[in-house]
Write an enzyme that holds these catalytic residues in place. Structure first.
Site, short mmCIF file in Angstrom:
data_model
loop_
_atom_site.label_atom_id
_atom_site.label_comp_id
_atom_site.label_asym_id
_atom_site.label_seq_id
_atom_site.Cartn_x
_atom_site.Cartn_y
_atom_site.Cartn_z
N SER A 56 0.82 -1.21 0.00
CA SER A 56 0.00 0.00 0.00
C SER A 56 0.85 1.27 0.00
O SER A 56 2.08 1.23 -0.19
CB SER A 56 -0.93 -0.01 1.22
OG SER A 56 -0.17 -0.10 2.41
N GLY A 58 1.94 3.45 2.28
CA GLY A 58 3.06 3.60 3.20
C GLY A 58 4.28 2.81 2.79
O GLY A 58 5.42 3.27 2.94
N GLU A 59 4.05 1.61 2.25
CA GLU A 59 5.16 0.76 1.82
C GLU A 59 5.84 1.34 0.58
O GLU A 59 7.06 1.28 0.46
CB GLU A 59 4.65 -0.66 1.54
CG GLU A 59 4.35 -1.47 2.78
CD GLU A 59 3.10 -1.00 3.50
OE1 GLU A 59 2.17 -0.52 2.82
OE2 GLU A 59 3.05 -1.11 4.74
N ILE A 60 5.05 1.88 -0.34
CA ILE A 60 5.64 2.51 -1.53
C ILE A 60 6.48 3.72 -1.13
O ILE A 60 7.58 3.93 -1.65
CB ILE A 60 4.54 2.92 -2.54
CG1 ILE A 60 3.83 1.68 -3.08
CG2 ILE A 60 5.13 3.74 -3.68
CD1 ILE A 60 4.71 0.74 -3.88
#
Length: 378
Positions: A56, A58-60
């Site tokens: 999602s 935040g991970e990107i």
């Protein structure tokens, strides 16, 4: 085992297809579910040197400094917010389809980099058919997840048999991953502590003491506001975690302000915070607001089933950091900080009347080994 798993996944898809279509009515799933489960407007990736997969938004964001180092890349995500952010970085971006589609959808790459806990059996199996090197980075297993993983250890051992190298967040994660069959595990810390988002806008710091309820979830706003009191020299910014809840939080906060006589506005009206209470109803502003805040109440931690959010983004600005006690997904990051105040919602008013210490970062992760590993492979 692969054939049995694929057959079971196919049955699950046939059973769940119609309910999934009904879920697409919700704005949150309107784009991601048709793309993932029906391949609607979700073309195959182009072949690439490096395929990055993360869940999602935040991970990107956490991966962004690594993503920017590689030109011939592909990105897959799960959520719409993740897809939108990844699309800004790379045109070769798609939603990762459901497992039954991967054998004929996935394109070859030299390296597949999987972020955190995105462990999909068909993804790693098909990638290995293409002789791709598979890396799991920022790997962690929370206390709660560990018990579930152990129940299905036979399944995760199969997944880890295809993964070539694992970069874990901590010693505890390494031990847990080893028990699940992971091999060639290296500890590099939490990437989110190395790749901290920086402000992209500069707002003037308010004269008032500025308090942020950051990344709030359903139920938390009502819980926190129930006993919360603002002085005339305080400003409160409420930042919901999920955009589909913006209207809901605006309505709740507006009624609360009416009851107590606080001036209220929503940020999207003029893109400013010139009111005593403001709901931030746009994406991408949180780190800009951390930069001008005094106290951050980091949410996702006051209800028992969420597990907390990344505190490093807050701590880089040396603000006062208050968190709830439910941080089981973020223990590794919180262990890198000094002077965090853990409280329940009834204690926040009391804390705000004390002379609180500013939070600081005492240890950051090193991502250079991961970057070099990818470069050496391609």
């Amino acid at each position: 085992m692969i054939a049995i798993y694929y057959f079971l996944a196919l049955i699950a898809w046939f059973i769940g297809a119609i309910p999934l279509l009904f879920l697409t009515i919700k704005k949150k799933y309107r784009h991601s579910l048709p793309a993932r489960f029906f391949l609607f407007k979700n073309p195959r990736l182009k072949s690439s040197n490096v395929h990055f997969h993360a869940c999602s938004f935040g991970e990107i964001i956490a991966l962004k400094p690594i993503l920017n180092l590689f030109d011939n890349k592909a990105i897959t995500t799960i959520t719409k917010t993740g897809f939108d952010e990844a699309s800004k970085i790379c045109k070769n971006t798609s939603f990762l389809p459901f497992e039954i589609f991967l054998p004929f959808w996935l394109k070859p790459s030299k390296v597949l980099v999987i972020f955190e806990a995105e462990l999909w059996l068909m993804l790693v199996f098909v990638a290995k058919i293409y002789k791709t090197k598979i890396m799991l980075i920022n790997a962690r297993i929370s206390d709660r997840s560990y018990r579930r993983y152990l129940k299905f250890s036979f399944f995760y051992k199969k997944i880890f048999s295809y993964i070539d190298v694992v970069y874990a967040q901590s010693d505890i994660d390494k031990k847990r991953l080893e028990q699940l069959g992971a091999k060639n595990i290296k500890i590099c810390g939490n990437i989110k502590s190395a790749n901290v988002s920086k402000p992209n806008k500069n707002y003037q710091k308010p004269k008032e003491r500025t308090i942020i309820f950051a990344s709030t979830h359903k139920g938390e706003e009502e819980l926190l506001l129930k006993e919360f009191k603002l002085s005339k020299s305080d400003k409160l910014l409420i930042v919901p975690r999920h955009p589909e809840r913006f209207d809901e939080v605006v309505s709740l906060a507006s009624k609360w302000c009416d009851n107590y006589g606080y001036e209220f506005k929503k940020f999207s009206e003029n893109n400013d915070i010139n009111a005593q209470v403001v709901v931030i109803d746009t994406l991408g502003e949180l780190v800009n607001l951390y930069a001008i805040s005094d106290i951050v109440v980091l949410c996702g931690s006051f209800l028992p089933d969420i597990g907390g959010h990344n505190p490093i983004e807050v701590a880089q600005f040396k603000n006062v950091l208050i968190s709830g006690k439910y941080i089981f997904n973020q223990k590794a990051l919180f262990s890198m900080l000094n002077d965090v105040y853990f409280a329940d919602y009834l204690q926040i008013n009391e804390l705000l009347n004390k002379n609180l210490k500013q939070c600081s970062i005492i240890n950051k992760a090193d991502i250079n080994e991961i970057i070099q590993d990818i470069k050496d492979t391609i």
